[in-house]
Design an enzyme around this catalytic site. Structure first.
Site, PDB file in Angstrom:
ATOM      1  N   HIS A 156       0.840  -1.205   0.000  1.00 56.01           N
ATOM      2  CA  HIS A 156       0.000   0.000   0.000  1.00 56.01           C
ATOM      3  C   HIS A 156       0.877   1.258   0.000  1.00 56.01           C
ATOM      4  CE1 HIS A 156      -3.727   2.259   1.204  1.00 56.01           C
ATOM      5  NE2 HIS A 156      -2.822   3.084   1.700  1.00 56.01           N
ATOM      6  N   GLU A 157       1.820   1.332   0.934  1.00 53.18           N
ATOM      7  CA  GLU A 157       2.655   2.530   1.048  1.00 53.18           C
ATOM      8  C   GLU A 157       3.574   2.678  -0.163  1.00 53.18           C
ATOM      9  OE1 GLU A 157       1.750   4.609   3.077  1.00 53.18           O
ATOM     10  OE2 GLU A 157       0.593   3.385   4.464  1.00 53.18           O
ATOM     11  N   HIS A 172       1.709   4.597  -2.810  1.00 48.43           N
ATOM     12  CA  HIS A 172       1.814   6.045  -2.612  1.00 48.43           C
ATOM     13  C   HIS A 172       3.186   6.554  -3.056  1.00 48.43           C
ATOM     14  CE1 HIS A 172      -1.944   6.654  -0.564  1.00 48.43           C
ATOM     15  NE2 HIS A 172      -1.632   5.900   0.467  1.00 48.43           N
ATOM     16  N   HIS A 182       3.645   6.624  -6.821  1.00 53.89           N
ATOM     17  CA  HIS A 182       2.823   7.713  -7.344  1.00 53.89           C
ATOM     18  C   HIS A 182       3.592   9.039  -7.196  1.00 53.89           C
ATOM     19  CE1 HIS A 182      -1.505   9.614  -7.439  1.00 53.89           C
ATOM     20  NE2 HIS A 182      -0.770   9.976  -8.468  1.00 53.89           N
TER      21      HIS A 182
END
Length: 601
Positions: A393-394, A397, A400
């Site tokens: 998940h991290e 980020h 991105h």
């Protein structure tokens, strides 16, 4: 089940390879101090441009360039100080640096505050002339468009000044809710499965609801909501005050509704919100089937609201050391292509990640960084499957941010909240797909399916129900009606009946749940959880099914930063969130996974 929890060490005793390398941002605190002084000087310098913006296109470019430089350096200063503090929150040196950085940010915000009002005093013709006159201004075209499009909703300078002074008053309802909910509200004690007295708190409630002992769940549920019922009129008053505040501001700024005013900040059409509610509402059959499956799996004659959180699949012992977790994530993300995976690998090997808990370290997980740094990830890794998903998940980020900063100028190097969770959740969806296709046992597959379906239920269905409730309470007040406690409870319970279906008893106590949800004070925020998760689910399926063409579109979205409006950025990835299609694709996958789970139970 084996205990997978690690005991925290002092930070100095953690192997360096598990610590992030903040020296890539500032080599030491002295370098930070140099930038702090520089920011102070720039803050004074930019104030000299006050009432000068309309003079010439050259002056406008100087102001916007200086604004970027000041914001950029201030971002570096604050991020470094806060992340150093997060390493060990007991460290007084970095407590002090963070306080100074926070004060600097307030000072900088004040020094920049004249820019937008002065820009709004320019007419569109003059802005266009300036853009054509001075080459360097072209990069600011979207930035200026985003300001000018809201011109009709900006008041006169005097009215804006008066409105700004209402800020403290405007937060009274939310602050009162927070104090009552977090400080003053006291819940009873109940007996846990071992017969020990346990006080119900906000932190202990969900673990109690996950208990295998049904009486513990029932007692916790009743004790919590009985407490809220005894304050129902006070909570109705705070929520009503917050809704009235939102409507007050929307009317003053010439919007048709509080919803339109809230969404306009990111230029999101109200149809996106309405589409979400309608599309989910039209496709509740899969959720109803999942609820029925939960009832069957738990072997209950009657399923109640307090049975929604207890695991329906026995925990399996998946002890996953960090290095193994890294490899699982790399394999799970392989469908995004070699370039993406190579960047992830580079980050993992270049100390982007602060891996393990140490004494005093901030809890939780996040991805952060600045335009001038590589991304950084804070974890508190335990050897669990959940923590492997957190890493994926991290990293979503982080990649991105990495792509945005590499491909956009500073002014567009970030991205909006509407887009923020899409990249992170896409990574989780791809990891889940990989794991489901590679598990060795039926038990592991059931465990993974249950994990994903629960995440989906909580993020898409439940947050959409919240969004529908939030819309209903605003529309009720906009019609001139009052938000009484009884009306709120009746409306909220009816939504639970609609969403969860006939295979569960919708207990009367759940009607007061609205009183404990802080997100209802966030001004139409929660719908973004559901749209983000749905978008990520749809994107991950495109990547899996279509391969290279979908990957290139997806990477294009990651590279876009905030160079266009969020809806347009997602269109680059192949999703039009103004249509029901992305939501429908996500809900279709949920239905397919429910069918797979039914086959295994």
């Amino acid at each position: 089940m084996e205990n997978n929890l690690r005991k925290p060490k002092e930070r100095k005793d953690v192997d360096t390879k598990y610590l992030w390398n903040l020296e890539t941002l500032y080599v030491n605190d002295d370098a930070w101090e140099d930038d702090f002084k520089k920011a102070k000087e720039l803050s004074k310098k930019i104030k000299k441009y006050k009432e000068q913006i309309e003079n010439s296109s050259k002056t406008l470019l100087e102001v916007l360039t200086l604004q970027d430089e000041l914001s950029r350096i201030t971002g570096n200063i604050y991020t470094y100080a806060k992340m150093k503090q997060d390493e060990d929150t007991r460290n007084s040196t970095y407590q002090a640096l963070t306080d100074r950085a926070t004060g600097l940010m307030v000072e900088v915000e004040e020094s920049l505050s004249f820019i937008v009002p002065e820009l709004l005093m320019l007419d569109e013709e003059k802005i266009n002339r300036y853009l054509n006159e001075t080459k360097g201004l072209a990069v600011y075209s979207h930035y200026l468009d985003n300001i000018m499009r809201r011109k009709n909703h900006i008041l006169t300078p005097r009215e804006e000044a008066i409105l700004a002074q209402t800020g403290d008053i405007a937060t009274v309802s939310e602050n009162t809710f927070g104090m009552l909910n977090n400080a003053d509200l006291k819940f009873p004690t109940i007996k846990d499965e071992n017969g020990h007295e346990v006080e119900i708190t906000h932190g202990s409630y969900i673990p109690l609801m996950e208990s295998k002992d049904r009486k513990v769940r029932q007692d916790a549920f009743k004790a919590l909501y009985d407490t809220y019922y005894s304050y129902k009129n006070t909570f109705a008053s705070t929520l009503s005050g917050n809704v009235k505040k939102n409507i007050f501001y929307s009317k003053l700024r010439n919007y048709n509704s509080a919803l339109e005013a809230s969404l306009d900040a990111n230029n999101i059409p109200t149809e996106v919100y309405h589409n979400l509610i309608k599309t989910v509402g039209d496709n509740l059959s899969s959720l109803h089937k999942y609820v029925a499956l939960r009832k069957k799996a738990l072997g209950l004659d009657e399923l109640h609201m307090y049975d929604l959180y207890t695991p329906i699949v026995k925990d399996i012992d998946m002890k996953i050391h960090y290095e193994e977790g890294e490899q699982i994530v790399l394999k799970g993300l392989a469908k995004l292509g070699d370039e993406y995976v190579n960047i992830v690998n580079e980050g993992l090997n270049s100390r982007w990640v602060d891996v393990y808990e140490n004494r005093g370290k901030r809890s939780g997980a996040y991805s952060w960084g600045t335009y001038d740094s590589n991304p950084f990830i804070l974890l508190n890794y335990q050897d669990t499957l959940d923590n492997v998903f957190t890493l994926a998940h991290e990293l979503g980020h982080s990649l991105h941010s990495y792509y945005s900063k590499k491909n956009q100028p500073y002014i567009y190097g970030g991205y909006s909240i509407f887009l923020a969770e899409v990249a992170s959740t896409t990574n989780e969806a791809l990891l889940m797909d990989y794991l489901l296709k590679n598990v060795k046992t039926k038990e592991e597959k059931l465990y993974l399916l249950n994990h994903y379906l629960e995440q989906f239920r909580g993020t898409v269905y439940r947050q959409t129900m919240f969004a529908e409730f939030e819309l209903a309470i605003h529309q009720h007040v906009e019609k001139g009606e009052s938000l009484t406690a009884d009306w709120l409870c009746e409306t909220y319970k009816a939504l639970n009946v609609k969403y969860y279906g006939s295979d569960i008893i919708i207990d009367d106590d759940i009607a007061i749940e609205w009183a404990r949800i802080p997100h209802f004070y966030y001004n139409f925020y929660v719908f973004q959880y559901a749209t983000g998760f749905s978008a990520a689910t749809a994107l991950s399926q495109k990547i899996i099914d279509e391969g290279e063409s979908a990957i290139q579109k997806y990477i294009g979205y990651l590279k876009s930063g905030s160079s266009d409006y969020p809806i347009n950025v997602l269109k680059k990835a192949g999703l039009d969130m103004t249509t029901p299609e992305p939501i429908e694709e996500a809900l279709k996958l949920f239905g397919e996974l429910v069918d797979k789970m039914e086959e295994l139970i």
